[in-house]
Design a protein around this motif. Structure first.
Motif, PDB file in Angstrom:
ATOM      1  N   GLU A  58       0.828  -1.213   0.000  1.00 56.58           N
ATOM      2  CA  GLU A  58       0.000   0.000   0.000  1.00 56.58           C
ATOM      3  C   GLU A  58       0.857   1.255   0.000  1.00 56.58           C
ATOM      4  O   GLU A  58       0.550   2.223  -0.687  1.00 56.58           O
ATOM      5  N   ILE A  59       1.919   1.254   0.757  1.00 56.95           N
ATOM      6  CA  ILE A  59       2.819   2.416   0.794  1.00 56.95           C
ATOM      7  C   ILE A  59       3.454   2.610  -0.576  1.00 56.95           C
ATOM      8  O   ILE A  59       3.506   3.727  -1.102  1.00 56.95           O
ATOM      9  N   VAL A  91       3.707   5.751  -5.671  1.00 59.49           N
ATOM     10  CA  VAL A  91       3.641   5.767  -7.136  1.00 59.49           C
ATOM     11  C   VAL A  91       2.454   6.613  -7.588  1.00 59.49           C
ATOM     12  O   VAL A  91       2.564   7.443  -8.490  1.00 59.49           O
ATOM     13  N   ASP A  92       1.284   6.437  -6.958  1.00 62.96           N
ATOM     14  CA  ASP A  92       0.077   7.186  -7.325  1.00 62.96           C
ATOM     15  C   ASP A  92       0.265   8.690  -7.155  1.00 62.96           C
ATOM     16  O   ASP A  92      -0.334   9.483  -7.872  1.00 62.96           O
ATOM     17  N   GLN A  93       1.087   9.088  -6.195  1.00 60.08           N
ATOM     18  CA  GLN A  93       1.301  10.512  -5.937  1.00 60.08           C
ATOM     19  C   GLN A  93       2.471  11.071  -6.738  1.00 60.08           C
ATOM     20  O   GLN A  93       2.916  12.185  -6.497  1.00 60.08           O
TER      21      GLN A  93
END
Length: 98
Positions: A78-79, A84-86
Motif C-alpha cells: 500500500e505504501i 507511485v500514485d502521488q
C-alpha cells in the motif's frame, strides 16, 4: 510539579525525563543526577514508581505481539502504491534489489 523544596534539578524536569531514565536512554551523568533527585524527593519518587509500574504493565500486556508477515507485506504494498500514485519515485521490493 514541584515539591516545594530546592533541588539541583527541578521536579518537572525530572518527571519529563522519567521514561528516558526507565529506558536507560540518558547518559551516565544525567542518570546519576536524576537518581539523586529521586532519592531526595518523595513526590517525584512516588510518580516515578507509578511510571515504572505502568511500563512493566505495558510490556507484559503489549510486548509479545508482532504483526503477521502478511499484514507487513500488505502495508508495504500500500505504501509503495501510494508513493507511485502521488508521482513519487517507486520504492523497490527487497527482492528487486541487486
Amino acid at each position: 510539579m514541584s515539591c516545594g523544596d530546592a533541588h539541583k534539578t527541578d521536579c518537572s524536569e525530572v518527571l519529563s525525563e522519567v521514561w528516558l531514565f526507565l529506558d536507560h536512554e540518558c547518559d551516565d551523568k544525567r542518570r546519576r543526577l536524576l537518581e539523586q533527585h529521586l532519592d531526595e524527593c518523595s513526590p517525584c519518587l512516588e510518580q516515578f514508581g507509578i511510571d515504572e509500574h505502568l511500563k512493566v504493565l505495558l510490556a507484559r500486556k503489549c510486548g509479545g505481539e508482532h504483526a503477521p508477515d502478511s499484514l507487513k507485506q500488505r502495508l508495504r504494498d500500500e505504501i509503495r502504491k501510494t508513493v507511485v500514485d502521488q508521482g513519487g519515485v517507486p520504492v523497490q521490493n527487497k527482492s528487486d534489489l541487486p
